[in-house]
Design a protein around this motif. Sequence first.
Motif, PDB file in Angstrom:
ATOM      1  N   PHE A 146      15.271 -51.794 -52.701  1.00  0.00           N
ATOM      2  CA  PHE A 146      14.104 -52.359 -52.015  1.00  0.00           C
ATOM      3  C   PHE A 146      13.261 -53.151 -53.010  1.00  0.00           C
ATOM      4  O   PHE A 146      13.131 -52.759 -54.176  1.00  0.00           O
ATOM      5  N   ASP A 147      12.683 -54.235 -52.513  1.00  0.00           N
ATOM      6  CA  ASP A 147      11.868 -55.080 -53.373  1.00  0.00           C
ATOM      7  C   ASP A 147      10.412 -54.567 -53.351  1.00  0.00           C
ATOM      8  O   ASP A 147       9.604 -55.015 -52.544  1.00  0.00           O
ATOM      9  N   LEU A 148      10.131 -53.614 -54.191  1.00  0.00           N
ATOM     10  CA  LEU A 148       8.801 -52.986 -54.216  1.00  0.00           C
ATOM     11  C   LEU A 148       8.356 -52.800 -55.661  1.00  0.00           C
ATOM     12  O   LEU A 148       9.176 -52.477 -56.528  1.00  0.00           O
ATOM     13  N   THR A 149       7.061 -52.987 -55.906  1.00  0.00           N
ATOM     14  CA  THR A 149       6.530 -52.739 -57.253  1.00  0.00           C
ATOM     15  C   THR A 149       6.104 -51.267 -57.353  1.00  0.00           C
ATOM     16  O   THR A 149       6.020 -50.564 -56.333  1.00  0.00           O
ATOM     17  N   ASN A 150       5.781 -50.827 -58.570  1.00  0.00           N
ATOM     18  CA  ASN A 150       5.288 -49.456 -58.723  1.00  0.00           C
ATOM     19  C   ASN A 150       3.956 -49.266 -58.007  1.00  0.00           C
ATOM     20  O   ASN A 150       3.659 -48.178 -57.513  1.00  0.00           O
ATOM     21  N   GLU A 151       3.167 -50.331 -57.937  1.00  0.00           N
ATOM     22  CA  GLU A 151       1.906 -50.233 -57.192  1.00  0.00           C
ATOM     23  C   GLU A 151       2.189 -50.003 -55.708  1.00  0.00           C
ATOM     24  O   GLU A 151       1.501 -49.222 -55.053  1.00  0.00           O
ATOM     25  N   ASP A 152       3.198 -50.699 -55.194  1.00  0.00           N
ATOM     26  CA  ASP A 152       3.583 -50.482 -53.790  1.00  0.00           C
ATOM     27  C   ASP A 152       3.995 -49.027 -53.579  1.00  0.00           C
ATOM     28  O   ASP A 152       3.647 -48.410 -52.567  1.00  0.00           O
ATOM     29  N   LEU A 153       4.737 -48.485 -54.553  1.00  0.00           N
ATOM     30  CA  LEU A 153       5.181 -47.091 -54.414  1.00  0.00           C
ATOM     31  C   LEU A 153       3.971 -46.163 -54.360  1.00  0.00           C
ATOM     32  O   LEU A 153       3.954 -45.182 -53.611  1.00  0.00           O
ATOM     33  N   ALA A 154       2.944 -46.479 -55.159  1.00  0.00           N
ATOM     34  CA  ALA A 154       1.725 -45.654 -55.152  1.00  0.00           C
ATOM     35  C   ALA A 154       1.070 -45.701 -53.769  1.00  0.00           C
ATOM     36  O   ALA A 154       0.688 -44.667 -53.213  1.00  0.00           O
ATOM     37  N   LEU A 155       0.981 -46.890 -53.194  1.00  0.00           N
ATOM     38  CA  LEU A 155       0.322 -47.023 -51.886  1.00  0.00           C
ATOM     39  C   LEU A 155       1.127 -46.330 -50.788  1.00  0.00           C
ATOM     40  O   LEU A 155       0.561 -45.678 -49.908  1.00  0.00           O
ATOM     41  N   ILE A 156       2.452 -46.435 -50.867  1.00  0.00           N
ATOM     42  CA  ILE A 156       3.284 -45.753 -49.863  1.00  0.00           C
ATOM     43  C   ILE A 156       3.161 -44.235 -50.024  1.00  0.00           C
ATOM     44  O   ILE A 156       3.093 -43.490 -49.046  1.00  0.00           O
ATOM     45  N   GLY A 157       3.087 -43.786 -51.283  1.00  0.00           N
ATOM     46  CA  GLY A 157       2.923 -42.345 -51.542  1.00  0.00           C
ATOM     47  C   GLY A 157       1.626 -41.829 -50.944  1.00  0.00           C
ATOM     48  O   GLY A 157       1.591 -40.781 -50.300  1.00  0.00           O
ATOM     49  N   GLN A 158       0.548 -42.575 -51.136  1.00  0.00           N
ATOM     50  CA  GLN A 158      -0.743 -42.161 -50.583  1.00  0.00           C
ATOM     51  C   GLN A 158      -0.696 -42.184 -49.047  1.00  0.00           C
ATOM     52  O   GLN A 158      -1.163 -41.259 -48.388  1.00  0.00           O
ATOM     53  N   PHE A 159      -0.080 -43.231 -48.517  1.00  0.00           N
ATOM     54  CA  PHE A 159       0.044 -43.353 -47.058  1.00  0.00           C
ATOM     55  C   PHE A 159       0.786 -42.135 -46.496  1.00  0.00           C
ATOM     56  O   PHE A 159       0.375 -41.536 -45.499  1.00  0.00           O
ATOM     57  N   SER A 160       1.852 -41.739 -47.160  1.00  0.00           N
ATOM     58  CA  SER A 160       2.619 -40.603 -46.634  1.00  0.00           C
ATOM     59  C   SER A 160       1.820 -39.313 -46.758  1.00  0.00           C
ATOM     60  O   SER A 160       1.831 -38.485 -45.852  1.00  0.00           O
ATOM     61  N   GLU A 161       1.100 -39.143 -47.867  1.00  0.00           N
ATOM     62  CA  GLU A 161       0.314 -37.904 -47.997  1.00  0.00           C
ATOM     63  C   GLU A 161      -0.802 -37.856 -46.939  1.00  0.00           C
ATOM     64  O   GLU A 161      -1.069 -36.813 -46.353  1.00  0.00           O
ATOM     65  N   ASN A 162      -1.425 -38.997 -46.672  1.00  0.00           N
ATOM     66  CA  ASN A 162      -2.497 -39.058 -45.656  1.00  0.00           C
ATOM     67  C   ASN A 162      -1.928 -38.847 -44.258  1.00  0.00           C
ATOM     68  O   ASN A 162      -2.417 -38.022 -43.491  1.00  0.00           O
ATOM     69  N   GLN A 163      -0.906 -39.606 -43.926  1.00  0.00           N
ATOM     70  CA  GLN A 163      -0.443 -39.658 -42.540  1.00  0.00           C
ATOM     71  C   GLN A 163       0.600 -38.597 -42.193  1.00  0.00           C
ATOM     72  O   GLN A 163       0.719 -38.210 -41.046  1.00  0.00           O
TER      73      GLN A 163
END
Length: 387
Positions: A147-164
Amino acid sequence: MKEFVLEKFAEIFGDNKGAEVYFVPGRVNLIGEHIDYNGGRVFPCALTIGTYGVARKREDNKLRFYSVNYGTLGIIESTIENLKLEEEAHWTNYPKGVMWAFGEKGFQISCGMDLLLYGNIPTGSGLSSSASVEILTGFILRDLFCFDLTNEDLALIGQFSENQFNGLNCGIMDQFAVAMGKKDHAIFLDTEKLTYEYVPVQLENARLVIACSNKKRELTDSKYNERRNECEVALEEIKQVIGINTLCDLNEELFEMYKVMIKDEDRCKRAKHVVSENQRTIQAVEALKKNDIELFGQLMNASHISLRDDYEVTGEELDTLVEEAWKVEGVIGSRMTGAGFGGCTVSIVREDAIDSFIEKVGTAYKEKIGYAADFYVVEVGDGPVIL
Ligand code: GLA
């Protein structure tokens, strides 16, 4: 460690042909607590302890998870179609959450996988073992599925999953620190703009020492969400008279002018902590840049007092660890770190005082609290790596 986890993988899943090994750190926050969901600046760093993962794609849709730390649970199975939060799924709710979040963000996972984890972060310590597992999962998915994702993207997805998915309304600090860590540097992160700067952590003849309270984390999540709500209400109240986006848009002077708008005493104290902690963090980073470790330490102490008296997230265990630390000669600063209520403290301790620090604080803690604390002299490490 690579050999150890590969061997474990072979033992659990038959063999380890084609399996890759990954490492993602834990983090400690040096200062800037409970302000990452209030638009504030935080100053965390990644550690050299963290979570190791071994992963391999499967030809079917099965997910098979195994944690060396929770070995007694055995293999926990699921499928890529069944990414739901389930109590019996235990720790796998974190990787499952991230897999679900990838799907939500348009990154489809096309097959199952076998995943083995081993973490050397003390569990429940507040050193972000969960963010470490989240970023590890994202890092593995990015690698396995290109997947074309940066480490910052991974951080945001991680937070999204923990929240949602997991239901903790956390800010971005932990996932960001873990995904973006840099050896011997802390990250001065603006949580509103997501801009950041790496600042060298040069402590000369001192070290970072973590003291883990070993207090069972109870109600942490509900208390955390409660604090977050209190801040949101306080912001709305102040917004009636001044156009701000976050509580951290205020400095202490402005806060004094507008605090009358906050109609509840506790809520007012929460907001006061937020505003002052943001200012302390800015000052602390300036101090560190000038090599003024003493001032940095004093600001850490003031941060703890504010978290104890105004934000009220410390508790007897963390207060004992910190207050005993303050008494020890050679301690430059000490405070609780992370969400609080249990978990850890972080202290800057002169090298020649570390033994007496551990001895004195450890003895006093055990006497007062009735069980032992654990101590770790830690190093600031890099972000995710493939081993
Ligand atoms: C937890 C959360 C973070 C942050 C800290 C407190 O670690 O995950 O987002 O809010 O608490 O600073």
